[in-house]
Design an enzyme around this catalytic site. Structure first.
Site: not given
Ligand code: CAA
Length: 391
Positions: A80, A239, A315, A282, A155, A205, A248, A112
């Site tokens: 991609e 993945h 995705s 990733n 990521t 996502s 998860k 992906c």
């Molecule tokens: N200590 C320990 N854990 C903490 C913490 C701390 N101080 N602060 C936060 N956390 C935890 C949160 O509780 C959360 O855990 P859970 O999900 O288990 O509840 C985790 O850290 C992440 O916190 P947030 O959800 O608040 O994080 P964020 O909003 O900053 O974003 C994300 C996280 C959505 C993954 C972001 O990094 C993102 O958008 N990444 C790209 C998209 C992605 O990878 N998506 C995955 C599915 S899509 C896919 O698989 C295709 C692909 O390759 C892209």
């Protein structure tokens, strides 16, 4: 019945890496959010002289050690991070590898899932008899970019995984001709044509990934005609956009079986597959195959003859769940690969250096000097045509 599978694996990473604790400090984020909350360690960083083509070629050379290039009859690159709207990465790779002209080559795209689409195509090509004794080379190659300071930034990652597909000397055999599929048009992650950075609805996502996993799992069960259980598998490769997503995913499947905790099963079947992704980040199309390589590398048990499941998610979305059997000697062969030396040789960046490389990629179509990394490098455009130089 012809049994096709993975004869060899190859890996390539760019020459730089950034520890996520350093990124957390620079962004004013609690480091535990990245290390524990997202399950991250380091992410590989690609300099501007590196692209999907150069990574793919190095991964392929690793997979093809001791293999006659003339035995390859099909080359598919899943990516991609395309380098051209028309010419496929596969064509550049075909030339740089010196593969025979009697070879079909093309590029596949579905986020992906692209390399898995290539793998499924290759397995069917062999099983149908169209291969005429030739092997297929499937390469997953990507540079993951979300933008400086974005929530997706931790990521990111970059790298390529090559799979040599044949019927002999297999590491993993795909005996079954079934797989579970799931498709849903969803706006969770995309990259507009004029953008080098992906756009993502991060929370959507994650739910889209889990919905696709459940859909593919149920389709696999329906096609298998039985109540397939996670305990049927010695290992489960998912993945891995970041380690916590695989946690998860496994918890979700265990939850469907009434095990709301799922941690013991995760530690046994999934955790070994997260070692390489934790060091590289990733790699989009290659992330599932990095998890597979990591499972063979790090699983403490002898997996010979054991079944392992593979879950691919792209995705947008398309997902597939399929099952392989580990061949005798596979783990020893993977452990003999030079991958730890490859990772140990990466230069550790600080955040200003990472940001400078990131910004330099915005003008990546102009000539850049090569830094480190033997193998081909992108040397800029000549009359708007990409040039690669062996270094
Ligand atoms: N200590 C320990 N854990 C903490 C913490 C701390 N101080 N602060 C936060 N956390 C935890 C949160 O509780 C959360 O855990 P859970 O999900 O288990 O509840 C985790 O850290 C992440 O916190 P947030 O959800 O608040 O994080 P964020 O909003 O900053 O974003 C994300 C996280 C959505 C993954 C972001 O990094 C993102 O958008 N990444 C790209 C998209 C992605 O990878 N998506 C995955 C599915 S899509 C896919 O698989 C295709 C692909 O390759 C892209």
């Amino acid at each position: 019945m012809t049994i096709a599978g993975i004869e060899a694996l190859g890996l390539a990473v760019p020459p730089f890496t950034l520890p996520l604790t350093a990124l957390a400090a620079a962004r004013g984020v609690e480091p535990a959010k990245f290390t524990e909350g997202l399950g991250l360690g380091s992410m590989a960083v690609a300099p501007p002289h590196e692209d999907t083509v150069t990574l793919a070629v190095r991964a392929a050379r690793d997979a093809l050690q001791g293999i006659d290039p003339n035995s390859i009859g099909l080359l598919i690159v899943g990516t991609e991070t395309a380098v051209d709207h028309s010419k496929p990465v596969a064509a550049f790779v075909h030339g740089l590898l010196g593969l025979p002209s009697a070879c079909r080559s093309f590029e596949t795209k579905h986020a992906c899932f692209g390399a898995t689409a290539g793998l499924m195509n290759a397995l069917d090509w062999i099983r149908a008899g169209s291969a005429n004794g030739k092997k297929a080379l499937i390469i997953a190659s990507d540079i993951a970019r979300y933008g400086l300071g974005s929530s997706g930034e931790p990521t990111q990652g970059a790298g390529a995984v090559a799979l040599l597909i044949s019927t002999e000397n297999l590491l993993v055999a795909f005996e079954e001709r079934i797989s579970g599929s799931f498709t849903k048009d969803v706006a969770d992650f995309w990259r507009p044509l004029d953008s080098k950075d992906a756009l993502v609805d991060g929370q959507l996502s994650q739910t889209a990934y889990l919905q696709a996993l459940e859909g593919a799992w149920r389709d696999y069960q329906a096609k298998a005609g039985r109540d397939v259980r996670t305990d049927d598998f010695a290992a489960m490769a998912y993945h891995v956009p970041y380690g916590k997503m695989a946690v998860k995913a496994h918890k979700h499947l265990r939850g469907l079986e009434g095990d709301a905790d799922g941690r013991a099963s995760y530690a046994e079947k999934v955790a070994p597959g997260l070692e390489l992704p934790k060091q590289i980040g990733n790699v989009y199309t290659g992330s599932l195959y990095l998890a597979l390589a990591s499972t063979l590398l790090s699983h403490p048990a002898d997996l010979t003859g054991q079944s392992l499941s593979l879950f691919s998610y792209g995705s947008g979305s398309c997902a597939e769940l399929f099952v392989g059997r580990v061949a005798a000697g596979a783990q020893a062969r993977v452990r003999a690969k030079p991958w730890s030396a490859l990772l140990a040789a990466q230069t550790v960046l600080d955040v200003p250096a990472y940001e400078a490389l990131f910004k330099a990629r915005d003008a990546q179509d102009v000539a850049r000097p090569r830094v480190g990394t033997p193998g081909p490098w992108f040397a800029g455009e000549d009359a708007r045509y990409r040039r690669y130089v062996e270094g």
